[in-house]
Scaffold this motif. Structure first.
Motif, PDB file in Angstrom:
ATOM      1  N   ALA A  80       0.837  -1.195   0.059  1.00 16.99           N
ATOM      2  CA  ALA A  80       0.055  -0.066  -0.106  1.00 16.99           C
ATOM      3  C   ALA A  80       0.739   1.222   0.015  1.00 16.99           C
ATOM      4  O   ALA A  80       0.327   2.308  -0.457  1.00 16.99           O
ATOM      5  N   ALA A  85       0.296   1.893  -6.490  1.00 19.90           N
ATOM      6  CA  ALA A  85      -0.341   0.631  -5.800  1.00 19.90           C
ATOM      7  C   ALA A  85      -1.731   1.081  -5.530  1.00 19.90           C
ATOM      8  O   ALA A  85      -1.952   1.963  -4.800  1.00 19.90           O
ATOM      9  N   LEU A 108      -0.462   7.337   0.008  1.00 16.44           N
ATOM     10  CA  LEU A 108       0.449   6.678   1.118  1.00 16.44           C
ATOM     11  C   LEU A 108       1.707   6.978   0.935  1.00 16.44           C
ATOM     12  O   LEU A 108       2.470   7.243   1.707  1.00 16.44           O
ATOM     13  N   THR A 151      -8.627   0.627  10.438  1.00 17.54           N
ATOM     14  CA  THR A 151      -7.234   1.316  10.004  1.00 17.54           C
ATOM     15  C   THR A 151      -7.101   2.637  10.789  1.00 17.54           C
ATOM     16  O   THR A 151      -7.914   3.419  10.947  1.00 17.54           O
TER      17      THR A 151
HETATM   18  P1  ADP Z   1      -5.522   5.162  -3.610  1.00 22.87           P
HETATM   19  O1  ADP Z   1      -6.592   5.328  -2.402  1.00 22.87           O
HETATM   20  O2  ADP Z   1      -5.426   5.910  -4.719  1.00 22.87           O
HETATM   21  O3  ADP Z   1      -5.674   3.647  -3.964  1.00 22.87           O
HETATM   22  P2  ADP Z   1      -3.502   5.148  -1.473  1.00 22.87           P
HETATM   23  O4  ADP Z   1      -2.057   5.514  -1.536  1.00 22.87           O
HETATM   24  O5  ADP Z   1      -4.331   6.385  -0.877  1.00 22.87           O
HETATM   25  O6  ADP Z   1      -3.962   5.181  -2.931  1.00 22.87           O
HETATM   26  O7  ADP Z   1      -3.744   3.957  -0.963  1.00 22.87           O
HETATM   27  C1  ADP Z   1      -3.470   2.728  -1.419  1.00 22.87           C
HETATM   28  C2  ADP Z   1      -4.203   1.380  -1.016  1.00 22.87           C
HETATM   29  O8  ADP Z   1      -4.178   1.315   0.366  1.00 22.87           O
HETATM   30  C3  ADP Z   1      -5.547   1.838  -1.381  1.00 22.87           C
HETATM   31  O9  ADP Z   1      -5.994   1.446  -2.728  1.00 22.87           O
HETATM   32  C4  ADP Z   1      -6.181   0.755  -0.431  1.00 22.87           C
HETATM   33  O10 ADP Z   1      -6.094  -0.620  -0.767  1.00 22.87           O
HETATM   34  C5  ADP Z   1      -5.367   0.758   0.869  1.00 22.87           C
HETATM   35  N1  ADP Z   1      -5.741   1.592   1.860  1.00 22.87           N
HETATM   36  C6  ADP Z   1      -5.351   2.890   2.312  1.00 22.87           C
HETATM   37  N2  ADP Z   1      -5.891   3.292   3.276  1.00 22.87           N
HETATM   38  C7  ADP Z   1      -6.941   2.524   3.711  1.00 22.87           C
HETATM   39  C8  ADP Z   1      -7.743   2.301   4.768  1.00 22.87           C
HETATM   40  N3  ADP Z   1      -7.925   3.238   5.519  1.00 22.87           N
HETATM   41  N4  ADP Z   1      -8.533   1.288   4.861  1.00 22.87           N
HETATM   42  C9  ADP Z   1      -8.598   0.208   4.071  1.00 22.87           C
HETATM   43  N5  ADP Z   1      -7.702   0.354   2.964  1.00 22.87           N
HETATM   44  C10 ADP Z   1      -6.642   1.157   2.665  1.00 22.87           C
END
Ligand code: ADP
Ligand code: MG
Length: 614
Positions: A80, A85, A108, A151
């Motif tokens: 993540a 990704a 992230l 999370t």
């Molecule tokens: P995006 O939101 O554009 O997919 P991010 O970098 O924000 O990219 O997040 C990467 C991935 O991490 C997300 O696609 C998701 O699968 C996972 N993720 C991030 N934050 C959360 C959260 N609070 N709960 C569940 N999954 C999360």
């Protein structure tokens, strides 16, 4: 580069991922509010039914978001944080019809590269959670930890390794304002999600289980009061669906910041749509004012390009003009029907009395026409807003749908001109009031025309500024202190300005999370409802301060403007002469605090010229 004749070979090679992330962070994460937005979007994408936000030191120390969403599988948590990704799109077609907030997989890794971030996440079927700690883009540790489902992300020391960006941050109060606006915008967009928001030790909102409808959420969040009357907008057509709540004209602000706009649930910034909304209010809104509320537009996702800017606050619409016009009509129709104002078609026969061709004498803002026979709640409301209807005065223009106020030039005072002696022993004679706005005077040499509002505003502005500097404002205690609920955003302004307000005679103190107890107002403001005036002044101050005005001057200006006699106020001779005398004594008597002229002089010489005598 060539050096001493030897040629150094330049390799083209990919940048290390850590560096790419840091560069991307420059675009995606411009300030603490952007971190908040990305993280809350992730929580909502994860189907959370509850999101808790805790901010310390306006996000510079820490930003924590806790959700009860689907969580991340233990073996995915590292991925993540790697670039591009995402679990949300797989191919280009998905991008074309996007419904989730995130899709770039950039947030992230970007956040992780410019802070010290800790994430703990657990899915429903995992036995324990997993924790990842990442500092400046480098993973420090990944290990199992006990955790509830969902999370938790804690972002600390934002920009600690990008000093230039850290320095670029505005004052803490400015960052706090951005954070609060972002949190408000997100909480409005999902009324069925419980939200709490705590910043710098103060919980600004806690939106609970009952708030599962938009009306309530708008009322609570933007007005701090559940029972605020709101205009409902609901429209459903192929091209455009609209759902939202906006304030009535008596609850408007002097800036557009109270309007929260969304396209397909995504919070956006669109001057075009704000224009459509404001134009829909037209003459019902005093000029320079905007309604407050939240509006959700639904447009075929294929018509919306969200891929314009990494922060996604701007969108591109393929039929922007059509959507603008549709929205304008929806607002206009809904507002008029809710307020019981006839539309052009059924009131074209309204009698037009007192019509005057000399339209160049028209002044003041337009007021809604109130049909004489009208009765009931809507007309009561109108009367409350705009004063009693004036019988037989007003023109209804069936082309523009507008009612104009009395036109024509009228001199109200036909009595013997009164005189006053002013410094320097000039004798001034008062002739009368023109169109209830301009005061006409003559001295031996010239005709003097004073804009009563601008002049009074200038006088009060200088008084206020002096009082603020010396702390010597005269204030009037309220019989009973009143509690005023503010929206979280307004409260942030209040906190910045409360000391200055106090020195200007507006005495109050915080009373609960976003409530203020008002105990006294400046003596000049006692003609109006203290509650309303307080809110208006905070709105003005916010606006002026944002426009770069010094806070003290902003307060002085706002109080002056709100306390000054208005266009339309009738003045007695004594009042007119009193005003003139006071204007003679101010430092800068030639323009009002906004820079408009207060007084015009037509000398005998100029008149001679105009009459062809010279
Ligand atoms: P995006 O939101 O554009 O997919 P991010 O970098 O924000 O990219 O997040 C990467 C991935 O991490 C997300 O696609 C998701 O699968 C996972 N993720 C991030 N934050 C959360 C959260 N609070 N709960 C569940 N999954 C999360
Ligand atoms: Mg995301």
């Amino acid at each position: 580069m060539a050096n001493n004749g030897s040629i150094e070979k330049r390799w083209i090679r990919p940048l290390p991922e850590r560096l790419i992330n840091k560069i991307a962070a420059g675009e995606v994460i411009e300030r603490p509010a952007a971190v908040l937005k990305e993280l809350v979007e992730n929580s909502l994408d994860a189907g959370a039914s509850r999101v808790d936000i805790v901010i310390e030191k306006s996000g510079i120390k820490s930003i924590s978001i806790i959700d009860d969403g689907c969580g991340i599988e233990a073996d995915q948590i590292e991925i993540a944080f790697s670039r591009h990704a995402t679990s949300k799109i797989r191919n280009f077609d998905d991008l074309e019809a996007l419904l989730s907030f995130g899709f770039r997989g950039e947030a992230l890794p970007s956040i992780g590269s410019v802070s010290k971030t800790r994430m703990v996440s657990r899915t429903a079927d995992a036995e324990s959670g997993r924790e990842i700690i990442i500092e400046g883009g480098v993973i420090q540790s990944v290990k199992p930890v006990a955790s509830p489902i969902g999370t938790r992300v804690e972002v600390e020391d934002l920009f600690y390794n990008t000093p230039a960006r850290r320095k670029f941050l505005k004052t803490e109060s400015t960052e706090a304002r951005h954070l609060t606006r972002t949190a408000t915008a997100m909480a409005l967009s999902v009324p069925d999600v419980r939200f709490s928001y705590t910043i710098n030790g103060r919980r600004l909102f806690l939106l609970g289980k009952d708030t599962d409808n938009l009306r309530l959420r708008v009322a609570e969040l933007l007005f701090g009061k559940e029972n605020t009357p709101l205009l409902e907008l609901q429209h459903s057509a192929d091209r455009l669906k609209v759902l939202g709540y906006l304030s009535y004209p008596d609850n408007c602000r002097r800036n557009r910041n109270g309007i929260y706009l969304y396209i397909n649930k995504r919070y956006i910034f669109s001057p075009t749509m704000i224009h459509a909304i404001t134009a829909g209010y037209a003459e019902l809104l005093p000029s320079g004012n905007f309604p407050v509320g939240a509006l959700f537009l639904e447009i075929d996702p294929k018509q919306v390009d969200v891929n314009v800017h990494p922060t996604k606050a701007e969108v591109r619409l393929s039929e922007e003009k059509e959507i603008h016009d549709l929205l304008y009509h929806i607002v206009k129709r809904s507002l008029r029907s809710a307020m019981g104002i006839p539309s052009a078609s059924n009131s074209a026969r309204i009698e037009i009395v007192s019509y005057d061709n000399s339209a160049d004498g028209a002044v003041g803002r337009l007021k809604p026409f109130i049909p004489r026979e009208s009765s009931g709640a809507a007309s009561d409301l109108l009367e409350k807003l705009y004063g009693a209807p004036k019988q037989g005065i007003g023109m209804f223009d069936t082309d523009t749908d507008k009612i104009s106020e009395e036109t024509g030039v009228k001199i109200d005072s036909l009595q013997e001109p009164a005189e006053a002696s002013i410094p320097g022993n000039r004798i001034i004679r008062y002739l009368g009031q023109l169109s209830r706005l301009y005061l006409l005077f003559i001295d031996e040499e010239s005709l003097l025309i004073v804009d009563q509002h601008a002049a009074h505003e200038r006088i009060l502005y200088e008084d206020n500024l002096r009082a603020i500097e010396s702390g010597g404002a005269i204030s009037q205690n309220l019989l009973f202190p009143i509690n005023i609920d503010l929206s979280a955003e307004r409260f942030a302004i209040y906190e910045e300005a409360s000391e200055i307000l106090k020195s200007a005679g507006i005495i109050s103190e915080p009373f609960g999370a976003t409530t203020v107890m008002l105990s006294a107002v400046s003596a000049s403001l006692t003609r109006k409802s203290p509650e309303k005036i307080f809110d208006e002044i905070l709105g003005d101050v916010e606006n002026l301060h944002r426009g770069g005005e010094d806070l003290k001057k902003a307060v002085a200006q706002s109080i002056a403007c709100r306390a000054a006699i208005m266009a339309g106020d009738r003045l007695t001779e004594d009042e007119a002469l009193g005003l003139f005398k006071r204007l003679e004594r101010v430092n800068n008597r030639h323009c009002c605090p906004h820079g408009r002229p207060t007084i015009l002089k037509l000398s005998k010489g100029e008149l001679d010229k105009k009459f062809g005598r010279k």
